[in-house]
Design a protein around this motif. Sequence first.
Motif, PDB file in Angstrom:
ATOM      1  N   ILE A   1       0.836  -1.205   0.000  1.00 16.88           N
ATOM      2  CA  ILE A   1       0.000   0.000   0.000  1.00 16.88           C
ATOM      3  C   ILE A   1       0.871   1.256   0.000  1.00 16.88           C
ATOM      4  N   GLN A   2       1.928   1.259   0.816  1.00 19.86           N
ATOM      5  CA  GLN A   2       2.822   2.423   0.857  1.00 19.86           C
ATOM      6  C   GLN A   2       3.520   2.623  -0.483  1.00 19.86           C
ATOM      7  N   ASP A   3       3.945   1.520  -1.104  1.00 20.03           N
ATOM      8  CA  ASP A   3       4.571   1.624  -2.427  1.00 20.03           C
ATOM      9  C   ASP A   3       3.606   2.211  -3.452  1.00 20.03           C
ATOM     10  N   LEU A   4       2.345   1.762  -3.396  1.00 23.76           N
ATOM     11  CA  LEU A   4       1.356   2.253  -4.346  1.00 23.76           C
ATOM     12  C   LEU A   4       1.051   3.732  -4.107  1.00 23.76           C
ATOM     13  N   LYS A   5       0.999   4.143  -2.843  1.00 22.41           N
ATOM     14  CA  LYS A   5       0.738   5.554  -2.549  1.00 22.41           C
ATOM     15  C   LYS A   5       1.868   6.441  -3.085  1.00 22.41           C
ATOM     16  N   ARG A   6       3.111   5.958  -2.971  1.00 25.64           N
ATOM     17  CA  ARG A   6       4.220   6.721  -3.539  1.00 25.64           C
ATOM     18  C   ARG A   6       4.109   6.796  -5.059  1.00 25.64           C
ATOM     19  N   GLU A   7       3.675   5.694  -5.648  1.00 21.27           N
ATOM     20  CA  GLU A   7       3.511   5.672  -7.114  1.00 21.27           C
ATOM     21  C   GLU A   7       2.434   6.658  -7.551  1.00 21.27           C
ATOM     22  N   ILE A   8       1.337   6.698  -6.810  1.00 19.07           N
ATOM     23  CA  ILE A   8       0.250   7.626  -7.136  1.00 19.07           C
ATOM     24  C   ILE A   8       0.702   9.079  -6.947  1.00 19.07           C
ATOM     25  N   SER A   9       1.410   9.328  -5.859  1.00 19.12           N
ATOM     26  CA  SER A   9       1.905  10.682  -5.619  1.00 19.12           C
ATOM     27  C   SER A   9       2.849  11.119  -6.731  1.00 19.12           C
ATOM     28  N   LYS A  10       3.703  10.200  -7.157  1.00 15.82           N
ATOM     29  CA  LYS A  10       4.639  10.520  -8.233  1.00 15.82           C
ATOM     30  C   LYS A  10       3.893  10.847  -9.520  1.00 15.82           C
ATOM     31  N   ALA A  11       2.840  10.071  -9.805  1.00 15.62           N
ATOM     32  CA  ALA A  11       2.067  10.318 -11.022  1.00 15.62           C
ATOM     33  C   ALA A  11       1.376  11.690 -10.970  1.00 15.62           C
ATOM     34  N   ARG A  12       0.833  12.027  -9.802  1.00 19.23           N
ATOM     35  CA  ARG A  12       0.175  13.325  -9.667  1.00 19.23           C
ATOM     36  C   ARG A  12       1.160  14.474  -9.839  1.00 19.23           C
ATOM     37  N   VAL A  13       2.339  14.304  -9.250  1.00 21.43           N
ATOM     38  CA  VAL A  13       3.363  15.345  -9.375  1.00 21.43           C
ATOM     39  C   VAL A  13       3.793  15.503 -10.829  1.00 21.43           C
ATOM     40  N   MET A  14       3.934  14.381 -11.536  1.00 18.55           N
ATOM     41  CA  MET A  14       4.322  14.443 -12.954  1.00 18.55           C
ATOM     42  C   MET A  14       3.287  15.208 -13.766  1.00 18.55           C
ATOM     43  N   MET A  15       1.998  15.058 -13.412  1.00 23.64           N
ATOM     44  CA  MET A  15       0.954  15.780 -14.128  1.00 23.64           C
ATOM     45  C   MET A  15       1.018  17.281 -13.858  1.00 23.64           C
ATOM     46  N   MET A  16       1.410  17.641 -12.633  1.00 24.10           N
ATOM     47  CA  MET A  16       1.431  19.052 -12.250  1.00 24.10           C
ATOM     48  C   MET A  16       2.715  19.749 -12.667  1.00 24.10           C
ATOM     49  N   GLU A  17       3.767  18.979 -12.906  1.00 25.08           N
ATOM     50  CA  GLU A  17       5.086  19.570 -13.125  1.00 25.08           C
ATOM     51  C   GLU A  17       5.127  20.615 -14.248  1.00 25.08           C
ATOM     52  N   PRO A  18       4.592  20.328 -15.442  1.00 30.05           N
ATOM     53  CA  PRO A  18       4.666  21.341 -16.509  1.00 30.05           C
ATOM     54  C   PRO A  18       3.976  22.649 -16.139  1.00 30.05           C
ATOM     55  N   LEU A  19       2.854  22.532 -15.392  1.00 29.98           N
ATOM     56  CA  LEU A  19       2.116  23.733 -15.010  1.00 29.98           C
ATOM     57  C   LEU A  19       2.887  24.564 -13.991  1.00 29.98           C
ATOM     58  N   LEU A  20       3.414  23.877 -12.959  1.00 33.51           N
ATOM     59  CA  LEU A  20       4.046  24.606 -11.862  1.00 33.51           C
ATOM     60  C   LEU A  20       5.434  25.117 -12.212  1.00 33.51           C
ATOM     61  N   LYS A  21       6.037  24.610 -13.297  1.00 35.63           N
ATOM     62  CA  LYS A  21       7.340  25.115 -13.701  1.00 35.63           C
ATOM     63  C   LYS A  21       7.227  26.393 -14.533  1.00 35.63           C
ATOM     64  N   GLY A  22       6.012  26.794 -14.856  1.00 36.36           N
ATOM     65  CA  GLY A  22       5.809  27.976 -15.681  1.00 36.36           C
ATOM     66  C   GLY A  22       5.347  29.162 -14.873  1.00 36.36           C
ATOM     67  N   PRO A  23       4.666  30.086 -15.536  1.00 32.86           N
ATOM     68  CA  PRO A  23       4.197  31.312 -14.869  1.00 32.86           C
ATOM     69  C   PRO A  23       3.276  31.046 -13.685  1.00 32.86           C
ATOM     70  N   ALA A  24       2.522  29.934 -13.736  1.00 33.13           N
ATOM     71  CA  ALA A  24       1.606  29.652 -12.628  1.00 33.13           C
ATOM     72  C   ALA A  24       2.365  29.432 -11.325  1.00 33.13           C
ATOM     73  N   GLY A  25       3.501  28.733 -11.388  1.00 29.51           N
ATOM     74  CA  GLY A  25       4.306  28.516 -10.193  1.00 29.51           C
ATOM     75  C   GLY A  25       4.883  29.809  -9.644  1.00 29.51           C
ATOM     76  N   LEU A  26       5.370  30.664 -10.529  1.00 30.56           N
ATOM     77  CA  LEU A  26       5.912  31.955 -10.094  1.00 30.56           C
ATOM     78  C   LEU A  26       4.824  32.819  -9.461  1.00 30.56           C
ATOM     79  N   ALA A  27       3.639  32.822 -10.072  1.00 34.02           N
ATOM     80  CA  ALA A  27       2.537  33.621  -9.535  1.00 34.02           C
ATOM     81  C   ALA A  27       2.108  33.107  -8.168  1.00 34.02           C
TER      82      ALA A  27
END
Length: 748
Positions: free
Chosen positions: A415-441
């Motif tokens: 379960i802990q391994d799967l939760k880390r996998e899910i967290s990683k997937a969510r972060v990967m989805m957010m990464e392009p957005l947060l690395k741009g102007p939205a993250g700076l704002a």
Amino acid sequence: MILGHPEAVLSGQGEREIALAKFAEAFVREFELLVKIVLDGPIQSFDETETALCKRLTFRSQLAAFDKAWCSYLSCFVAWKVKDAQSLEEDLVRAACQLELSMIQKCKLTPGGDNTALTHDMKAIQRQVMEDQKLLRDKMQHLCGDAGIERMEYALSETRTKFFRERESGNPITPSLSPSTDGSPSSSTDGTYNRSDLAQMSNHVVRSLFKEDEVGISQSRNSSSSVPSSSHSDAQLGSIEKQLVTENELIVNEFLHEKCGLVDSFSVTDEDQNGIKAKIRETMEKAFWDGIMESMRQDKPNHDRVIDLMKEVRDEICEMAPQTWREEIIDSIDLEILPQVLKSGNMDIVYLGRILEFALSTLQKLSSPANDDEMKASNQRLLKELAEICEAKDKQNHSPALAMIKGLRFVLEQIQDLKREISKARVMMMEPLLKGPAGLAYLRRAFANHYGSPSDARSSLPLTILWLSSVWSCKDQEWGEHENSMSTLKAQDSSGRDLLTPDTLKTGGSYNSSNASQMTFSNSSKVIDQLPECKGEQVDKVVRLGLLKLVSGVAGLTSDALPETLMLNLSRLRGVQAIIQKIIVISTSILICRQIFLSEQVVAPTEMETKISSCTEQLSELLDRIDDVGIEGIVETISGFSKVTDDEKVQTRKVMMARMLAKSLQAGDAVFEKVWRAIYLAFRGVVFGGSGVYGRKLVEIALRQVGAGSGAGLLSERVVKAAEVLVVAATVSVSVHGPWYTTLMGNM
């Protein structure tokens, strides 16, 4: 501190101080035993009361003893601290009142707290007093909470009232007018604390020690209470309790700074980051599961913990699974039937096996398809192992319980391994957005919430003002030197002539400049993701230079001295500072190594640069591998490159190298200053010139000044990578805090 330096901690030797020292000694003793057991395993110990009795100290038994000693020490510490807290509160209130009185007198304020005829000096005094009182209020908040703030504000109000009343009556006014806490609403009239005050203060000290959530405390405050305040301090009271930095701010900040992406950090386990942490966690987990097994082996097994774990499994799976799966999960892991099965006395291993198998298959469905084969294989291995445990005839009667506990542990780990996998997937989805102007704002809004708008910068960012002021006077000179270096490089590059090799630091021998001139600069075609050079824009220039000055200091960076705009990057900047110090150590060691080799002629001239390059590489590996390596370890490494076999000569050379190295690494020494300056210029080349071809050329030219020779290739790459961190930090900070920087620099 209490045991080693009692005279610095304890102000007397009363009953509380004696008891505190006694319990501190017991607490430290139990803590040291606990650490020893964590690292080395159970130990044998003789009972102090019965020397013939030898007992075995396990992690569980020692953890209980440690907990008992900790609670006793904490109780004694709080009782001792209450007295000091009372004295400190009186000092804080008295200091605040004296500041208030001094400001009223010097600024000639009216009872309304205002004076339109304030001169520039008076405004500076008023601003400084407000900042000092803000610090005092902050300390009072941490010490006594809202009750202490209320007493301080009441004392300030009384100070102002008494002052204006006596001035109107014509009585002489003296600085001793400032009251202590004796006039506060929650104090007795003779200046002493009543029982309710002591109890309230004691409770607050306990909350502080246990880091109770400040939000929870603030929600429990009496909303009807009001704090008297003067007109000039109303604004600053609202900013005393600034919001703490949130985890989201840290994550977004990492997104904007890390070129490889924050996602990569998910693959780094605690074992890789910190061996001792991993060992402690492993010991704690083993003790936890051993405790559950022991509870199941008793004549009357305690099934409550097993039921709690099964409930945790069900809840975790429900949280990760789609809503439509919820009913099936609850039916399959029925927590109403499970207790009856466990307490019946005849453990139905088939029923328990079905629960585990269902949990494993559900986790497999939730996991990535790429992991299907691996999960199927591991699940099959587990089920087979559990079946063998249950069927083994030579096992004890608790074998079904052992199988169940082992299965539960495996499922929870999955379960802990799967939760880390899910967290990683969510972060990967957010990464392009947060690395741009939205993250700076996002960071810009968060910073404004903490420190107010740019117009408030002069009052809300005192550390940033000091930081910018420290580089303001030298910015033009440093930038002019850099521009001259860049112009020379570009002119020589366009003419097709080789760059002039600068003079190297003389170390007692002749440095072969012909070898140095054969060095080639890094090929720009190999540079990936080059960071931009500074174009001379004032804010960018000052921030880049300021960051370089911060990390170039000999003293370690601390949060107390870090500008407010860089608070999220303390660990990052300390990492760069550590790299600079390593490069200084390596460069100094190479100088000494070269001097010894040349003066004693123990290395052939044709082999010198090869030896220096190998020595640089080994020193870099040594300093990276061992954090606290000493001079002896460095000398052992560099002396190993000599062909001398005579033990006496080798030992003499080691002693000489150690003396030279110890002297040359002292701040103020001529060699140290020369090496430090060369490393500083190397970093400045990238910080101002970017990580392109010209920035790298400036690095290599600077490193040649300390005779790095062919070893400069390795060191220059370390310089470029570390300097790139500063460039990114400066770029992000200018993008986020630009309006605040502009306001501050406009008034310099």
